[in-house]
Design a protein around this motif. Structure first.
Motif, PDB file in Angstrom:
ATOM      1  N   GLN A 101      -1.957   0.615 -13.296  1.00 57.64           N
ATOM      2  CA  GLN A 101      -3.211   0.518 -12.557  1.00 57.64           C
ATOM      3  C   GLN A 101      -2.936   0.038 -11.135  1.00 57.64           C
ATOM      4  O   GLN A 101      -2.251  -0.957 -10.935  1.00 57.64           O
ATOM      5  CB  GLN A 101      -4.162  -0.475 -13.256  1.00 57.64           C
ATOM      6  CG  GLN A 101      -4.546  -0.069 -14.677  1.00 57.64           C
ATOM      7  CD  GLN A 101      -5.329   1.229 -14.729  1.00 57.64           C
ATOM      8  OE1 GLN A 101      -6.157   1.499 -13.857  1.00 57.64           O
ATOM      9  NE2 GLN A 101      -5.078   2.036 -15.744  1.00 57.64           N
ATOM     10  N   ILE A 102      -3.476   0.756 -10.161  1.00 60.54           N
ATOM     11  CA  ILE A 102      -3.342   0.353  -8.753  1.00 60.54           C
ATOM     12  C   ILE A 102      -4.697  -0.194  -8.322  1.00 60.54           C
ATOM     13  O   ILE A 102      -5.644   0.559  -8.094  1.00 60.54           O
ATOM     14  CB  ILE A 102      -2.915   1.544  -7.868  1.00 60.54           C
ATOM     15  CG1 ILE A 102      -1.632   2.189  -8.425  1.00 60.54           C
ATOM     16  CG2 ILE A 102      -2.693   1.085  -6.432  1.00 60.54           C
ATOM     17  CD1 ILE A 102      -1.223   3.454  -7.711  1.00 60.54           C
ATOM     18  N   GLU A 103      -4.792  -1.494  -8.239  1.00 57.03           N
ATOM     19  CA  GLU A 103      -6.080  -2.156  -7.993  1.00 57.03           C
ATOM     20  C   GLU A 103      -6.480  -2.172  -6.519  1.00 57.03           C
ATOM     21  O   GLU A 103      -7.644  -2.097  -6.165  1.00 57.03           O
ATOM     22  CB  GLU A 103      -6.021  -3.600  -8.520  1.00 57.03           C
ATOM     23  CG  GLU A 103      -5.667  -3.718 -10.003  1.00 57.03           C
ATOM     24  CD  GLU A 103      -6.731  -3.143 -10.929  1.00 57.03           C
ATOM     25  OE1 GLU A 103      -7.876  -2.950 -10.474  1.00 57.03           O
ATOM     26  OE2 GLU A 103      -6.409  -2.869 -12.098  1.00 57.03           O
ATOM     27  N   SER A 104      -5.508  -2.279  -5.640  1.00 61.15           N
ATOM     28  CA  SER A 104      -5.781  -2.422  -4.208  1.00 61.15           C
ATOM     29  C   SER A 104      -5.794  -1.062  -3.509  1.00 61.15           C
ATOM     30  O   SER A 104      -4.923  -0.230  -3.744  1.00 61.15           O
ATOM     31  CB  SER A 104      -4.728  -3.331  -3.570  1.00 61.15           C
ATOM     32  OG  SER A 104      -4.717  -3.197  -2.173  1.00 61.15           O
ATOM     33  N   TYR A 105      -6.761  -0.858  -2.630  1.00 60.60           N
ATOM     34  CA  TYR A 105      -6.836   0.377  -1.844  1.00 60.60           C
ATOM     35  C   TYR A 105      -5.611   0.507  -0.947  1.00 60.60           C
ATOM     36  O   TYR A 105      -5.027   1.597  -0.822  1.00 60.60           O
ATOM     37  CB  TYR A 105      -8.107   0.393  -0.995  1.00 60.60           C
ATOM     38  CG  TYR A 105      -8.184   1.568  -0.044  1.00 60.60           C
ATOM     39  CD1 TYR A 105      -8.510   2.848  -0.497  1.00 60.60           C
ATOM     40  CD2 TYR A 105      -7.913   1.392   1.310  1.00 60.60           C
ATOM     41  CE1 TYR A 105      -8.558   3.928   0.372  1.00 60.60           C
ATOM     42  CE2 TYR A 105      -7.967   2.464   2.190  1.00 60.60           C
ATOM     43  CZ  TYR A 105      -8.293   3.729   1.716  1.00 60.60           C
ATOM     44  OH  TYR A 105      -8.340   4.798   2.587  1.00 60.60           O
ATOM     45  N   TYR A 106      -5.203  -0.599  -0.338  1.00 59.76           N
ATOM     46  CA  TYR A 106      -4.053  -0.569   0.573  1.00 59.76           C
ATOM     47  C   TYR A 106      -2.768  -0.253  -0.188  1.00 59.76           C
ATOM     48  O   TYR A 106      -1.894   0.459   0.322  1.00 59.76           O
ATOM     49  CB  TYR A 106      -3.937  -1.889   1.328  1.00 59.76           C
ATOM     50  CG  TYR A 106      -5.116  -2.134   2.239  1.00 59.76           C
ATOM     51  CD1 TYR A 106      -5.274  -1.403   3.408  1.00 59.76           C
ATOM     52  CD2 TYR A 106      -6.094  -3.072   1.901  1.00 59.76           C
ATOM     53  CE1 TYR A 106      -6.366  -1.604   4.239  1.00 59.76           C
ATOM     54  CE2 TYR A 106      -7.194  -3.271   2.725  1.00 59.76           C
ATOM     55  CZ  TYR A 106      -7.330  -2.532   3.888  1.00 59.76           C
ATOM     56  OH  TYR A 106      -8.422  -2.710   4.701  1.00 59.76           O
ATOM     57  N   LEU A 107      -2.664  -0.761  -1.406  1.00 55.10           N
ATOM     58  CA  LEU A 107      -1.511  -0.435  -2.244  1.00 55.10           C
ATOM     59  C   LEU A 107      -1.524   1.047  -2.607  1.00 55.10           C
ATOM     60  O   LEU A 107      -0.476   1.699  -2.658  1.00 55.10           O
ATOM     61  CB  LEU A 107      -1.510  -1.295  -3.507  1.00 55.10           C
ATOM     62  CG  LEU A 107      -0.311  -1.117  -4.452  1.00 55.10           C
ATOM     63  CD1 LEU A 107       1.003  -1.387  -3.720  1.00 55.10           C
ATOM     64  CD2 LEU A 107      -0.454  -2.020  -5.662  1.00 55.10           C
ATOM     65  N   ILE A 109      -2.685   3.440  -0.745  1.00 57.63           N
ATOM     66  CA  ILE A 109      -2.219   4.154   0.450  1.00 57.63           C
ATOM     67  C   ILE A 109      -0.691   4.091   0.543  1.00 57.63           C
ATOM     68  O   ILE A 109      -0.028   5.095   0.848  1.00 57.63           O
ATOM     69  CB  ILE A 109      -2.854   3.557   1.727  1.00 57.63           C
ATOM     70  CG1 ILE A 109      -4.369   3.833   1.751  1.00 57.63           C
ATOM     71  CG2 ILE A 109      -2.189   4.131   2.980  1.00 57.63           C
ATOM     72  CD1 ILE A 109      -4.756   5.284   1.906  1.00 57.63           C
ATOM     73  N   ILE A 110      -0.123   2.912   0.247  1.00 61.49           N
ATOM     74  CA  ILE A 110       1.333   2.750   0.288  1.00 61.49           C
ATOM     75  C   ILE A 110       2.002   3.647  -0.746  1.00 61.49           C
ATOM     76  O   ILE A 110       2.989   4.338  -0.455  1.00 61.49           O
ATOM     77  CB  ILE A 110       1.732   1.273   0.071  1.00 61.49           C
ATOM     78  CG1 ILE A 110       1.305   0.432   1.274  1.00 61.49           C
ATOM     79  CG2 ILE A 110       3.241   1.137  -0.163  1.00 61.49           C
ATOM     80  CD1 ILE A 110       1.403  -1.068   1.057  1.00 61.49           C
ATOM     81  N   VAL A 111       1.456   3.649  -1.978  1.00 65.13           N
ATOM     82  CA  VAL A 111       2.002   4.491  -3.052  1.00 65.13           C
ATOM     83  C   VAL A 111       1.912   5.961  -2.644  1.00 65.13           C
ATOM     84  O   VAL A 111       2.850   6.743  -2.862  1.00 65.13           O
ATOM     85  CB  VAL A 111       1.250   4.257  -4.379  1.00 65.13           C
ATOM     86  CG1 VAL A 111       1.632   5.301  -5.422  1.00 65.13           C
ATOM     87  CG2 VAL A 111       1.546   2.856  -4.906  1.00 65.13           C
ATOM     88  N   PHE A 112       0.795   6.342  -2.023  1.00 62.80           N
ATOM     89  CA  PHE A 112       0.629   7.726  -1.588  1.00 62.80           C
ATOM     90  C   PHE A 112       1.673   8.101  -0.537  1.00 62.80           C
ATOM     91  O   PHE A 112       2.290   9.173  -0.622  1.00 62.80           O
ATOM     92  CB  PHE A 112      -0.774   7.955  -1.014  1.00 62.80           C
ATOM     93  CG  PHE A 112      -1.003   9.375  -0.587  1.00 62.80           C
ATOM     94  CD1 PHE A 112      -1.461  10.310  -1.489  1.00 62.80           C
ATOM     95  CD2 PHE A 112      -0.727   9.776   0.718  1.00 62.80           C
ATOM     96  CE1 PHE A 112      -1.637  11.639  -1.108  1.00 62.80           C
ATOM     97  CE2 PHE A 112      -0.907  11.093   1.107  1.00 62.80           C
ATOM     98  CZ  PHE A 112      -1.364  12.021   0.189  1.00 62.80           C
ATOM     99  N   ILE A 113       1.878   7.222   0.438  1.00 60.93           N
ATOM    100  CA  ILE A 113       2.852   7.496   1.501  1.00 60.93           C
ATOM    101  C   ILE A 113       4.261   7.604   0.927  1.00 60.93           C
ATOM    102  O   ILE A 113       5.024   8.524   1.266  1.00 60.93           O
ATOM    103  CB  ILE A 113       2.780   6.413   2.598  1.00 60.93           C
ATOM    104  CG1 ILE A 113       1.457   6.540   3.374  1.00 60.93           C
ATOM    105  CG2 ILE A 113       3.969   6.515   3.552  1.00 60.93           C
ATOM    106  CD1 ILE A 113       1.194   5.403   4.344  1.00 60.93           C
TER     107      ILE A 113
END
Length: 199
Positions: A101-107, A109-113
């Motif tokens: 589970q990726i709870e943070s929006y910023y995380l 974005i990092i995972v996507f990048i």
């Protein structure tokens, strides 16, 4: 030496599939082509990797009918690789990363990048060996050669078509939009990474 190139090309192909899995898992939108696949998968309840394989195979079939000097072993290797490509996406999305589970929006974005960089690097390195081609790129190259239009014209055309299909499916079937900020990020970052890693 040639066998080594085949193995490395295949492994980088699979690395690209892993990167795509991360971009989908991030849930902030995906690349134009994948946005169509994810939307169709959501509606049909068929796994994303399976849809990706099927759509890629359609492009490969189109290539087969357009290309004059066909290499049958090349097409056979590509079919096997595409099946494995989709299977790797399914393996990570529905099994290895399913409970993550990726709870943070910023995380997210990092995972996507990170996923985009991995996918771009895998794609670029696979293209470097010139053995495994991606069906969409091959299709656009063949069309460009046949109809005297640029490769970019057809490649962007596929992107626009994919985005329109994704939006249409999302609106008609009232499912989440997969054309989001990640789509724009992918548009900027993916081609850059591919170009850097294929040389």
């Amino acid at each position: 030496m040639k066998n080594k190139k085949y193995i490395l090309s295949f492994l980088y192909y699979m690395l690209a599939a892993f990167g795509i899995s991360l971009t989908i898992k991030a849930a902030v939108g995906v690349s134009s082509f994948n946005s169509m696949n994810v939307a169709i998968a959501e509606v049909t309840k068929i796994e994303v990797g399976t849809i990706t394989t099927f759509v890629n195979l359609l492009f490969l079939i189109a290539c087969f009918f357009i290309e004059k000097n066909k290499k049958f072993l090349e097409y056979l290797f590509m079919i096997i690789s595409l099946v494995c490509f989709g299977s790797v996406i399914n393996l990570f999305l529905y099994h290895l990363l399913f409970n993550v589970q990726i709870e943070s929006y910023y995380l997210s974005i990092i995972v996507f990048i990170v996923g985009t960089i991995i996918a771009g690097y895998g794609t670029g390195r696979s293209l470097y060996y010139g053995i495994l081609k991606f069906p969409i790129e091959k299709y656009c190259i063949l069309l460009a050669e046949k109809y005297n239009k640029s490769f970019s014209f057809y490649r962007y055309g596929v992107d626009i078509f994919s985005i329109l299909i994704s939006l249409f499916v999302s609106i008609i079937f009232i499912i989440p939009m997969y054309v989001r900020e990640g789509t724009l990020l992918s548009f900027v970052l993916l081609t850059f990474v591919i170009n850097k890693s294929k040389n």
